[in-house]
Write an enzyme that holds these catalytic residues in place. Structure first.
Site, PDB file in Angstrom:
ATOM      1  N   THR B 146       0.816  -1.216   0.000  1.00 55.60           N
ATOM      2  CA  THR B 146       0.000   0.000   0.000  1.00 55.60           C
ATOM      3  C   THR B 146       0.848   1.263   0.000  1.00 55.60           C
ATOM      4  O   THR B 146       1.727   1.429   0.848  1.00 55.60           O
ATOM      5  CB  THR B 146      -0.894  -0.008   1.263  1.00 55.60           C
ATOM      6  N   GLU B 147       0.584   2.133  -0.956  1.00 53.41           N
ATOM      7  CA  GLU B 147       1.251   3.444  -1.051  1.00 53.41           C
ATOM      8  C   GLU B 147       2.770   3.306  -1.123  1.00 53.41           C
ATOM      9  O   GLU B 147       3.511   4.186  -0.702  1.00 53.41           O
ATOM     10  CB  GLU B 147       0.857   4.351   0.134  1.00 53.41           C
ATOM     11  N   LEU B 148       3.206   2.182  -1.653  1.00 54.38           N
ATOM     12  CA  LEU B 148       4.646   1.866  -1.765  1.00 54.38           C
ATOM     13  C   LEU B 148       5.358   1.908  -0.410  1.00 54.38           C
ATOM     14  O   LEU B 148       6.551   2.198  -0.335  1.00 54.38           O
ATOM     15  CB  LEU B 148       5.354   2.767  -2.784  1.00 54.38           C
TER      16      LEU B 148
END
Lengths: 427, 399
Positions: B146-148
Site C-alpha cells: 500500500t502506497e509503496l
C-alpha cells in the site's frame, strides 16, 4: 385559557403544566382567566380568575350577552357564529335541545337553572363532556373580554375554537401530547380529528418539544411555521417513550452540551472524563456542540485514547438536543465564567442531575445541584463518579434541583409564551 | 538495452457516510456512503478508466509483443467495479488477455496491515492474489505494498512468501547518491528484485504535466522521450509509477494527457535499445546492481516519503490502534460479512483523511478528502468503529 386540570384537581402532568404556565404568564405580566370543567367545590387560590364550566349559568350568561349586544348590529354575527340565529331565550333552549338530538351519543344534560354537568374526569363520558365544554367555550367567547384564547390539549380544542369563532379573537393551542404519542398505532380517530380540527383552526400552535412539533407537521399536516416550541419538563421514567426514542448505547452517558469555547471549560470536562474512566467503565462521555476549541478537544481525546468512550456530536439542534438530554445520565457545565447559563435547566427538564461550576450564575439559583470549581478536575471527576455509581443519589440531586428551578423554568416558559402572544397580536 | 516499466495504481476506497453520527452507534450498521462511492467510481470510470484502458488497448495492438504496462488494482476497487461498473472490469480483462499486461499483488483492502498485523497482512495478500487469478488468469509474482510503503522487513517477508519482485519509491533518503535507474536487491534477501520509482520522471507526468508555471511546460511525448533517452549509458531501468487516475482525472483530458500517452511509445521507440517491460520480466534482462538497506519505513507519499500521511497524529494513531485491537474478536465471530466490513475499515484512505499536515502537502490531502476536515474524518470513523464494537459486544466477543 382553557384547560382540563388545575391543582389540586389533577390526575396527570397536564395540571402541573397548566399551573406552571399560568404562573409564568402571570409573572410576565399577562392577565388571564383559567377555564376548567369543574372545581369540585374546592377553593383554588391563585392571583387570577378561575372559571369552572359547571358553574357557568348558560341562561344568565346568555341574557347578559344579549343585553350587551343590544346596540350591536346582530347581522354581523349571523354570518360567523352558530349561536347567532338563536337570539331569544326560547330559541336558545331549543338550540341546546337540538344539539342533544344531533349528538345522541354525547348526552347533553342541561341541569337545573341552565348549568351543564362536568366531572372533569377521563371516564366514558369524556367525549360528551368535551363537546359540552365546547358550548361553554362558545358562550364564554361572547361574554368574556380577552385578546387571546389559549387551549391546552385536545380536550379543550373544541371549546377553544368555539371561543375563537364567538369572539373573533386569535387562538393559540398548546399541544402537550398528541393522540399519536398516547396510542401509537391504535389511534382513536375521533380524538385525532379533534386535534387536527384544533390545529387547523389555531392561529399559532405551541408544542412542548421539537419531537411533538415534528409529529404535528408529519402526522397532522400542519405548516411548521405555525408551530413554536416551548419546553415542558419531562419525567425521567417517561422521557424516552415521550420522545419516541431508544437509548442507542447501554452505558451511562455524561453530557457536555454547549459552545466548545474557552469560556465553557470543555477541556476540564475532557480531563475529568479521563480520570473517571480509570475507575469506572460503564460510561460514555459526549461533547455536543461546536466552537473554536473543538479540534483541540478532539485531538486531546484521541491522545488520551478515549475513542471508544468519548464522543462528539457537533452542533445539535431541535429534536437532537432533546434526544441528547433525554439519553443522558449526568450533565456537566464546567464553565470558566458564565453570567447565568440556562443549559442545566434544560438538562433538568429531562431529569438529568447537573454538576455545575461555582463560577456560573446559575449556581446561585440551583441550591441542590452539585457545584465544583471549574479548575478542580479531581473534584469534578469525583462528583461524576459519585452520581454514576449511586443511582439513588443521582435521582435525588435531579429531583431537588428540579424543585429549585421549577418556578424559574415556568417563568422562562411564560416569557416565551408571551412572545408568541405578542407576535400574534402584532400581525 | 534500457527498459521502461510502467506501473499504474488503481484504487478507490469505500468512503463512509458523512452524517454517521453518535446517534447511529448501536443502531445503524450501514456505514458506507453508497451514493458517493457509486458516483465517484462512475465519474472516474468515465473520465479515466474507460478512455485510458481503450487507449492502452490500442497501443498494445499497435505494438504487439512490445508495448507493456502493469497495474495494481486494489481489491476494494475491483469490488466497486463489479458492483457499479462491470464494463471497466471487462476492459481490464481485455488488457489481461493481450499478454502484455501484468497485474501486481497488493493487500486486498489497500491497508497498512503489514505495520499492525502480519497475520492480517498475509490473509489480505492471499485474498488479492486469488482475486487476480480469478479475474485476470495470472498468478502474480510482483508485490507492491500500500502506497509503496516499504521496509527491509517487508522484503524479507515477501521473499519468504515466494515473490520475485517488489516495488517501492526511489526515495532520496534510501538512494543517497545512487540512481533509481538500476535493478536493486533488498538488504538481507537473495533472490528478490527491488524496483525503485524514478520520481522525477514519474511526477513530470503525474503532477507537473499541466502546470503552466513549470519551466518545461508544455510536456510533449518527444520532450519526455528525450529525457528518457538521455539516461542511456547511465541507467538500465526507468520505473514510471503513478496513480492511474493521472490520466483524465488528475490531469484532465483537455490538458492533452491522452494525446501525450498515445504518442509516447512511438517517441520512445525512435531510439533503438529502448523497450517496455513489466516488473516480472526484469530478471530476464538484469541482475541487481547492489543491495539497498531500508531500516525504516518509506512510502511514495508527500514530500517526506514517509508514513506521516497515515500515521503519527493522535487522531490517526488512536483510530488505527483501535481497529486492529479488535482483529481477534472480529475474526472469532466467523461472520464473513462482519469480517469484510471490518477489513474495509482498514483501508489506508480512512487514516489519510485524518492527516493534519496542512502545510507542505495539504492541498493534495484536501483534494482527496471527502470530509470537511481531518477532525470530521476522525469523528465519523470513531462512530462507525464504536458501532462495530457494539456488535462484537452483543455477540459476547468483546467485553
Amino acid at each position: 385559557m382553557f384547560g382540563w386540570e388545575f391543582p389540586p384537581i389533577i390526575s396527570g402532568g397536564l395540571g402541573t403544566a397548566s399551573y406552571g404556565i399560568t404562573r409564568g404568564l402571570h409573572n410576565s405580566g399577562v392577565e388571564l382567566a383559567f377555564v376548567m370543567p369543574t372545581k369540585r367545590g374546592q377553593k383554588i387560590d391563585v392571583p387570577f380568575k378561575i372559571i369552572a364550566a359547571d358553574e357557568v349559568h348558560l341562561i344568565k350568561r346568555y341574557e347578559s350577552v344579549i343585553s350587551e349586544m343590544k346596540n350591536i348590529d346582530v347581522s354581523v354575527f349571523e354570518k360567523k357564529f352558530t349561536i347567532a340565529p338563536y337570539f331569544t331565550k326560547e330559541e336558545y333552549t331549543e338550540y341546546l335541545h337540538q344539539f342533544r338530538i344531533e349528538n345522541k351519543q354525547k348526552r347533553l344534560e342541561l341541569e337545573q337553572e341552565g348549568l351543564l354537568h362536568f366531572t372533569g374526569n377521563y371516564g366514558k363520558e369524556l367525549m360528551s363532556e368535551v363537546h359540552r365544554y365546547g358550548i361553554i367555550g362558545e358562550i364564554l367567547g361572547y361574554g368574556e373580554d380577552c385578546d387571546i384564547i389559549h387551549a391546552h390539549d385536545w380536550l379543550t380544542f373544541i371549546a377553544g375554537v368555539a371561543a375563537k369563532h364567538a369572539s373573533g379573537k386569535p387562538l393559540v393551542i398548546h399541544v402537550h401530547a398528541t393522540e399519536i404519542d398516547r396510542s401509537g398505532e391504535h389511534v382513536n380517530k375521533e380524538v385525532f380529528e379533534i386535534e387536527k380540527y384544533g390545529m387547523e383552526h389555531a392561529d399559532k400552535i405551541i408544542a412542548v418539544s421539537h419531537f411533538t412539533k415534528n409529529i404535528i407537521v408529519s402526522k397532522y399536516g400542519i405548516d411548521a411555521d405555525k408551530i413554536e416550541v416551548v419546553h415542558n419538563a419531562v419525567e425521567k421514567k417517561h422521557r424516552l417513550e415521550r420522545l419516541g426514542i431508544e437509548k442507542n448505547v447501554k452505558e451511562k452517558i455524561v453530557l457536555f452540551l454547549g459552545r466548545v469555547t474557552m469560556q465553557k471549560g470543555p477541556d476540564y470536562f475532557v480531563e475529568a472524563a479521563y480520570k473517571v474512566l480509570q475507575k469506572y467503565k460503564n460510561v460514555r462521555f459526549v461533547m455536543a456542540g461546536s466552537g473554536d476549541l473543538l479540534t483541540r478537544m478532539i485531538l486531546r481525546v484521541a491522545s488520551l485514547r478515549m475513542l471508544d468512550k468519548f464522543h462528539f456530536t457537533g452542533f445539535l439542534k431541535g429534536i437532537e438536543v432533546e434526544k441528547m438530554y433525554a439519553t443522558s445520565d449526568v450533565y456537566v457545565m464546567p464553565s470558566v465564567s458564565e453570567p447565568f447559563g440556562i443549559s442545566p435547566f434544560e438538562a433538568l427538564l429531562y431529569d438529568v442531575p447537573a454538576i455545575i461550576s461555582k463560577q456560573s450564575g446559575v449556581a446561585e439559583v440551583l441550591d441542590n445541584a452539585i457545584k465544583v470549581d471549574f479548575w478542580d478536575i479531581d473534584r469534578l471527576a469525583e462528583m461524576m463518579l459519585m452520581l454514576l455509581e449511586d443511582d439513588e443519589l443521582a435521582k435525588e440531586v435531579a429531583e431537588k434541583s428540579k424543585g429549585d428551578m421549577e418556578f424559574i423554568h415556568w417563568d422562562f416558559a411564560g416569557e416565551k409564551i408571551k412572545i408568541v402572544y405578542k407576535t400574534i397580536l402584532n400581525n | 538495452m534500457v527498459s521502461i516499466v510502467f506501473y499504474f495504481q488503481v484504487h478507490q476506497p469505500f468512503r463512509l457516510k458523512k452524517d454517521y453520527s453518535f446517534f447511529d452507534i448501536g443502531k445503524n450498521h450501514f456505514y458506507e456512503d453508497e451514493e458517493a462511492n457509486r458516483s465517484i467510481l462512475n465519474k472516474v470510470a468515465e473520465k479515466c478508466y474507460i478512455p485510458t484502458n481503450k487507449l492502452l488497448l490500442d497501443l498494445i495492438k499497435r505494438y504487439p509483443g512490445q508495448f507493456k504496462v502493469s497495474f495494481s488494482i486494489s481489491g476494494v476497487a475491483l469490488e466497486q467495479f463489479e458492483m457499479y461498473n462491470p464494463y471497466v472490469l471487462e476492459l481490464f480483462q481485455e488488457l489481461a488477455a493481450t499478454g502484455q499486461v501484468e497485474f501486481i499483488n497488493e493487500t486486498y483492502f489497500h491497508s497498512l496491515s503489514f505495520l499492525f498485523s502480519k497475520k492480517e497482512f498475509k490473509e489480505q495478500v492471499q485474498m488479492h492474489k486469488e482475486k487476480i487469478q480469478k479475474l485476470f488468469g495470472q498468478t502474480p509474482s510482483t508485490f507492491r505494498n500500500t502506497e509503496l510503503i516499504y521496509h527491509n522487513d517487508l522484503a524479507l517477508e515477501l521473499e519468504k512468501m515466494g515473490y520475485k519482485t517488489v516495488i517501492t519509491e526511489g526515495a532520496n533518503q534510501i538512494l543517497g547518491w545512487r540512481s533509481p535507474n538500476f535493478l536493486y536487491q533488498p538488504t538481507g534477501t537473495h533472490k528478490l528484485n527491488l524496483l525503485l520509482k524514478n520520481f522525477k520522471l514519474s511526477d513530470d507526468i503525474a503532477f507537473r504535466f499541466s502546470n503552466q508555471a513549470w519551466e518545461d511546460y508544455p510536456l510533449t511525448a518527444e520532450k519526455f522521450a528525450s529525457w528518457v533517452h538521455s539516461t542511456s549509458g547511465n541507467g538500465e531501468l526507468i520505473n514510471l509509477f503513478m496513480d492511474y487516475e493521472t490520466f483524465g482525472e488528475h490531469q484532465w483530458a483537455d490538458t492533452g494527457i491522452f494525446e501525450f500517452m498515445k504518442a509516447m511509445p512511438e517517441a520512445i521507440y525512435k531510439k533503438p535499445d529502448f523497450q517496455f517491460i513489466t516488473p516480472a520480466e526484469v530478471s530476464n534482462f538484469y541482475t541487481p546492481l547492489s543491495q539497498i538497506d531500508v531500516p525504516y519505513y518509506i512510502s511514495w507519499a508527500d514530500l517526506e516519503r514517509d508514513l506521516t500521511a497515515w500515521l503519527g497524529n493522535p487522531l490517526q494513531d488512536s483510530a488505527i490502534e483501535k481497529i486492529y485491537e479488535i482483529e481477534q474478536a472480529v475474526k472469532a465471530s466467523k461472520d464473513n460479512n462482519l469480517i469484510h466490513t471490518w477489513r474495509k475499515l482498514l483501508t489506508s484512505d480512512h487514516f489519510y483523511y485524518m492527516c493534519t499536515k496542512w502545510f507542505s502537502d495539504g492541498d493534495v490531502h484536501k483534494y482527496f478528502n471527502p470530509y470537511e476536515s481531518p477532525y470530521d474524518a476522525y469523528v465519523i470513523y470513531a462512530n462507525v468503529l464504536n458501532d462495530l464494537i457494539e456488535i462484537l459486544k452483543q455477540k459476547n466477543l468483546l467485553k
